[in-house]
Design an enzyme around this catalytic site. Structure first.
Site, PDB file in Angstrom:
ATOM      1  N   GLU A   8      -9.712   6.121   2.972  1.00 32.66           N
ATOM      2  CA  GLU A   8     -10.037   5.350   4.172  1.00 32.66           C
ATOM      3  C   GLU A   8      -9.913   6.263   5.388  1.00 32.66           C
ATOM      4  O   GLU A   8      -9.016   7.107   5.446  1.00 32.66           O
ATOM      5  CB  GLU A   8      -9.098   4.158   4.319  1.00 32.66           C
ATOM      6  N   GLU A  17       0.834  -1.195   0.000  1.00 32.68           N
ATOM      7  CA  GLU A  17       0.000   0.000   0.000  1.00 32.68           C
ATOM      8  C   GLU A  17       0.871   1.248   0.000  1.00 32.68           C
ATOM      9  O   GLU A  17       1.951   1.254   0.582  1.00 32.68           O
ATOM     10  CB  GLU A  17      -0.915   0.005   1.241  1.00 32.68           C
TER      11      GLU A  17
END
Length: 389
Positions: A304, A194
């Site tokens: 997020e 990520e």
């Protein structure tokens, strides 16, 4: 079913204890702060423990249903339900129906009543062989993934506009990132790579927007970390700081500032390389991974946040710019020119995406496409508002 209910109640009680312990202390320290004392926020370790616990009790779902009241209902295979994690129930045989029901022997009576329903059952139902379990969550997403996926994935590239979202509680965070993954939560062998930008006061000690990376090889349980907080990512460049502040950031109705991130698998060495803009930063060695040592099977992009819901109320932590996707360019956060690397080592634009948001009253997402931006999307939101409580 009593064992299942007791297990769920026990799970909820434990997670409530964790949250109450952390946030109860937070409210006490907040009161002290009025007198000039320093306010105490939950530590990164405490948040990690909560997330690990949620990872254990939230089981993989055959089907998930978004209830009108905002809950996510997971249809979990009956033999995987949380009750059966209890060590005394290791070899338990589920009793599907009671052997008997006590017979009522009182007098006749009539009461005028109206039935009560659970809202989720109005929009869906769980298939046979599963049980309906409310998902316990602290993270919320607004993401996109390829509409069609043919074969393994060997990389992705995307451009993000960068913002400085407000984060209400110290150990909440707000981020925008790309995910590459393989493996599964169910087998505790999820591998991810990520990268993106984030605001995370509990980790960095401030509310600056920073470049970050993350990796795990076992569903976030024991391996991996943010940035260079553990051995793993090999840095090869001395001009880029992993975890460093990004500046300037985009302005509402004004200039938009962007970063482009590119991750791809070296076909020769097997390592996963990271490129920031035109600078090659370093790589994740293939030895770190099990499934990703070969290739990725999934890629996603999006925002997020963590919502810790102190006192049961959604916080006002922003995602992206803090504005909903519908506001568009110069106002909402976006990720544009989505591309992936295929097995021929070619970087190609996507043709289309599927996007979704876990709580669209708080944060939403909207697809966009044109000749310059290719396949793209806007996303984000303010958090707490009249519809997000």
């Amino acid at each position: 079913m009593s064992s299942f209910l007791n297990s769920v109640q026990c799970s909820l009680f434990v997670i409530q204890l964790l949250l109450v312990t952390i946030y109860g202390n937070m409210h006490v320290s907040a009161s002290k702060n009025l007198a000039g004392n320093k306010q105490t926020m939950p530590t990164a370790l405490e948040m990690k423990e909560i997330k690990q616990y949620l990872g254990k009790i939230n089981k993989p779902a055959v089907k998930s249903i978004k209830s009108p009241d905002g809950d996510i209902i997971d249809c979990v295979r009956i033999h995987l339900q949380p009750a059966l994690d209890h060590p005394l129930l290791k070899n338990h045989n589920i009793q599907m129906v009671p052997s008997m029901i006590p017979t009522y022997r009182g007098g006749n009576y009539t009461i005028n009543t109206q039935s009560v329903r659970q809202g989720w059952s109005d929009v869906g139902s769980c298939p046979s062989g599963t049980v309906a379990i409310r998902r316990i969550k602290i993270e919320e997403y607004a993401i996109a993934h390829p509409n069609t996926q043919n074969g393994p994935i060997y990389g992705t590239r995307a451009t993000f506009n960068v913002w400085d979202p407000d984060v209400e509680v110290g150990n909440e965070f707000s981020l925008s990132q790309l995910w590459m993954s393989a493996g599964s939560y169910e087998n505790s062998d999820l591998n991810t790579i990520e990268a993106g930008w984030q605001v995370y006061p509990g980790s960095y000690g401030d509310k600056s927007t920073r470049l970050f990376i993350y990796w795990t090889a076992d569903s976030y349980k024991n391996t991996g970390c943010y940035n260079l907080h553990c051995p793993g990512f090999v840095q090869t460049n001395n001009n880029i700081v992993i975890g460093g502040v990004l500046s300037p950031v985009s302005k509402y109705g004004g200039s938009q500032h962007e970063i482009t991130l590119f991750i791809w698998k070296d076909q020769s060495s097997g390592n996963w390389w990271l490129k920031y803009g035109e600078t090659i930063v370093g790589y994740w060695p293939s030895e770190l991974f099990t499934h990703l040592s070969s290739h990725a099977t999934s890629v996603e992009w999006g925002g997020e946040i963590v919502n810790t819901s102190p006192n049961g109320v959604h916080t006002s932590t922003n995602m992206g710019s803090g504005n909903f996707a519908e506001e568009g360019y110069e106002k909402a956060s976006y990720i544009r020119n989505l591309m992936i690397v295929d097995s021929s080592n070619s970087l190609s634009p996507l043709q289309s995406i599927i996007s979704s948001a876990t709580n669209p009253n708080c944060y939403d997402v909207q697809n966009y496409q044109d000749a310059n931006w290719g396949v793209s999307f806007f996303y984000g939101g303010p958090g707490k508002n009249s519809l997000c409580t």
